[in-house]
Enzyme design. Sequence first.
Site, PDB file in Angstrom:
ATOM      1  N   HIS A   1       0.823  -1.220   0.000  1.00  0.00           N
ATOM      2  CA  HIS A   1       0.000   0.000   0.000  1.00  0.00           C
ATOM      3  C   HIS A   1       0.859   1.273   0.000  1.00  0.00           C
ATOM      4  CE1 HIS A   1      -2.871   3.057   1.172  1.00  0.00           C
ATOM      5  NE2 HIS A   1      -2.346   3.144   2.366  1.00  0.00           N
TER       6      HIS A   1
ATOM      7  N   HIS B   1       3.778   6.555   5.764  1.00  0.00           N
ATOM      8  CA  HIS B   1       2.614   7.289   6.269  1.00  0.00           C
ATOM      9  C   HIS B   1       1.795   6.510   7.304  1.00  0.00           C
ATOM     10  CE1 HIS B   1       0.199   5.212   3.101  1.00  0.00           C
ATOM     11  NE2 HIS B   1      -0.781   5.376   3.956  1.00  0.00           N
TER      12      HIS B   1
ATOM     13  N   GLU C   1       0.773   5.338  13.111  1.00  0.00           N
ATOM     14  CA  GLU C   1      -0.532   4.841  13.519  1.00  0.00           C
ATOM     15  C   GLU C   1      -0.571   3.322  13.682  1.00  0.00           C
ATOM     16  OE1 GLU C   1      -2.299   7.045  15.090  1.00  0.00           O
ATOM     17  OE2 GLU C   1      -4.111   6.128  14.268  1.00  0.00           O
ATOM     18  N   ASP C   2      -0.045   2.610  12.695  1.00  0.00           N
ATOM     19  CA  ASP C   2      -0.232   1.153  12.659  1.00  0.00           C
ATOM     20  C   ASP C   2       0.887   0.369  13.323  1.00  0.00           C
ATOM     21  OD1 ASP C   2      -2.431   1.844  11.310  1.00  0.00           O
ATOM     22  OD2 ASP C   2      -1.853   1.004   9.369  1.00  0.00           O
TER      23      ASP C   2
ATOM     24  N   ASP D   1      -3.025   8.629  -0.666  1.00  0.00           N
ATOM     25  CA  ASP D   1      -3.378   7.516   0.212  1.00  0.00           C
ATOM     26  C   ASP D   1      -4.852   7.148  -0.001  1.00  0.00           C
ATOM     27  OD1 ASP D   1      -3.427   5.743   2.452  1.00  0.00           O
ATOM     28  OD2 ASP D   1      -4.154   7.377   3.733  1.00  0.00           O
TER      29      ASP D   1
ATOM     30  N   ASP E   1     -24.430  16.578 -25.792  1.00  0.00           N
ATOM     31  CA  ASP E   1     -24.428  17.231 -27.088  1.00  0.00           C
ATOM     32  C   ASP E   1     -23.425  18.361 -27.187  1.00  0.00           C
ATOM     33  OD1 ASP E   1     -26.014  15.719 -28.516  1.00  0.00           O
ATOM     34  OD2 ASP E   1     -27.839  16.921 -28.322  1.00  0.00           O
TER      35      ASP E   1
HETATM   36 MN    MN Z   1      -2.723   4.480   4.130  1.00  0.00          MN
END
Ligand code: MN
Length: 712
Positions: A48, A72, A76-77, A139, A259
């Site tokens: 990703h 990125h 967070e992850d 993203d 048109d």
């Molecule tokens: Mn992401």
Amino acid sequence: MESIDALSKKLSEYLTGSQVEQVNSAYEFANNAHSGQFRKSGDPYVSHPVAVANILSNLRLDEDSISAAMLHDVIEDCGVPKQVIEKEFNSSVANLVDGVSKLDKLELSSASVLQADNYQKMILAMAKDIRVIVVKLADRLHNMRTLGHLSRDKQIRISKETLEIYAPIAHRIGMNNIYRELEDLSFRILYPGRYRRLRVAVKKNRGSQKRLLRKIQRVLEKQLVEDNIAAYIEGRDKHIYSIYRKMKQNRRSFGDIMDIYAFKLIVDKSEDCYRALGAVHSVFKPIEGRFKDYIAIPKSNGYQSIHTGVIGTDGQPIEIQIKTEEMDDMAENGIASHWLYKSGNSKETAPQRKARKWVAGLVEMRNNYENSEDYIDSIKTNIFPDEIYVFTPQGKILELPEGSTPIDFAYSVHTDIGNYCKGCRINRKLAPLSVPLESGQTVEILTDRLPQTSPAWLDFAITSRARNSIRHYLSNTKASEAIKVGKKLLEQALSEYNIKLNRRNNDHLSGVIQKLGVDSLNELLEDIGLGKRAGNIVATQISNLMNETDKATSLPVALEISGTEGLAIKYGQCCNPIPGDSVIGHFTSGGMVVHQERCKNILSVREDPRECFPVKWDEELDKAFPTEIKVIAEDYPGLLADIAFSISSSDTNIESLEHNDLDSEKVAFHLFIQVYNRDHLAKVVRKLRSMKRVISVNRIHDQEDRHAKTIH
Ligand code: MN
């Protein structure tokens, strides 16, 4: 799955070896951090970020943005702290990743669609660096492209959010390619039936229009060749969602919309645009009121093109856009197209680079403005809002001016919430009422059963609504209550000076109090209790006056300014003092104002201890102050960009600027810049003076300087 090798190869077309290296190590870092994580599709998670980086490489973004795209999701992850990214890479990458992560944390409730416009502004306000938005959009684009693996509920939620919030942001900053794709992808998920029927109809329609399109194109081409204008012509396809929207909004039939034949005419130079327009109008009859010159007057997002509408040989309406390749790139990629023109200076920080690009874009525009008023208006137009946007606990968004505190928030919800406010939670944590709020925060006000309004709130409430409500409440309070509150506040403030009320120095004190322009201690206390005077300032005055009458200690102690006093201390807008200047404090009804000692506005009262008293800068002070400088230079295209670059390269923000032409060759700029102290200012001035065509650079100390024709 897109490979990192293919990406590196693409990057090396426009980045240096070491820049590509940085992206590669960002990949290694992300690959490690995400190891063991998989996407719903079954692909390793790192595919990703690689895909997001790939989207940005098509826009030829700089190495820091692409590295940030790789990284990125690691905050967070994977729980990687921002500091680690800063250490492994640089602060620019770390700030970008942090910015994207903060946007990810925004919980867009279902009510959000109703406030889509505020959400867009909140996201822009939170980003600060435009590249955060560009990374976030890439993203979102990749997530939309791969949405098929999620549950139907999630697909719908994410598509709604994309359609209502992210696509309009892409449109707003001119990234039209991404905007169109985001809209079509969302539309396809939200209304699969309508999407399919429209797509089939568009395809069929294009087939049947082919012959007529080619005929129009040939007529145009022939005329352009005859007039000796190098150009190429492209048919323009509307994206599916825009057709749908037009049908819905204007209640027009599919046929009516389809048109219209639309062409794009790309020429070499901007002068050629007008010649090409002549060629078009000589073969087809123009429709009245359809001609728009966005080259002379670009749209606020920088869009430039000539638009015209004509009637074709068979009576059909034709829309034509005429522009250069560069203008076309701007129209397709907006803000991101700026990065095509590479920046060499690696020492620039992200906001500086942003500012420089932004100003450089404005300079290009400037050449197209006839009068300077339009130009100055365009400088003031900025895509980033000055307001902050915060949530109520119910998920409603409130707009407040920058610098607002929980007190301002409370009064903006309701006057009673303000008056009964006893504390607050910011993002569910207890926080002081005086702390400035930031966009994206959720603010909850805790109330008491009894009114809590305090004159001390006037030190940090900044909105007129809050300030007026506080004053109104206080003036309705009984005098006896005001005296009680005032006494408490003054006692507290005086304890800093080791002075006590109600002691044997009362006689001494009453002499001093008369000098403050009141008849009694009670009157003074009432003033403080009602918020007419600030307790800490009165305490300093008393201390100074007591020391003065006390011949033993003849030198009054200067008040240290730490820059965190909030509204209790203001800075003279006449002389804009900065740390390092000799300064003096002047009492006014609105609080204390710090002036430069040399400021002409306080010359007459400087020696009067009832009006002024000594102040000095805290040595630890680490805060930037606005100051005004005037630059006179020989004019040339790109001058403003060069000046802005010179200033921003010494780590300095430009707050505002105005310019006026002194004569046909010379131009004067008045700039407000943010500096930390006199040394910092001297550095900026030195740099500007070293520029070839700069004639003079001076600091403005007062009105007289400001209006002087020239200063040398
Ligand atoms: Mn992401």
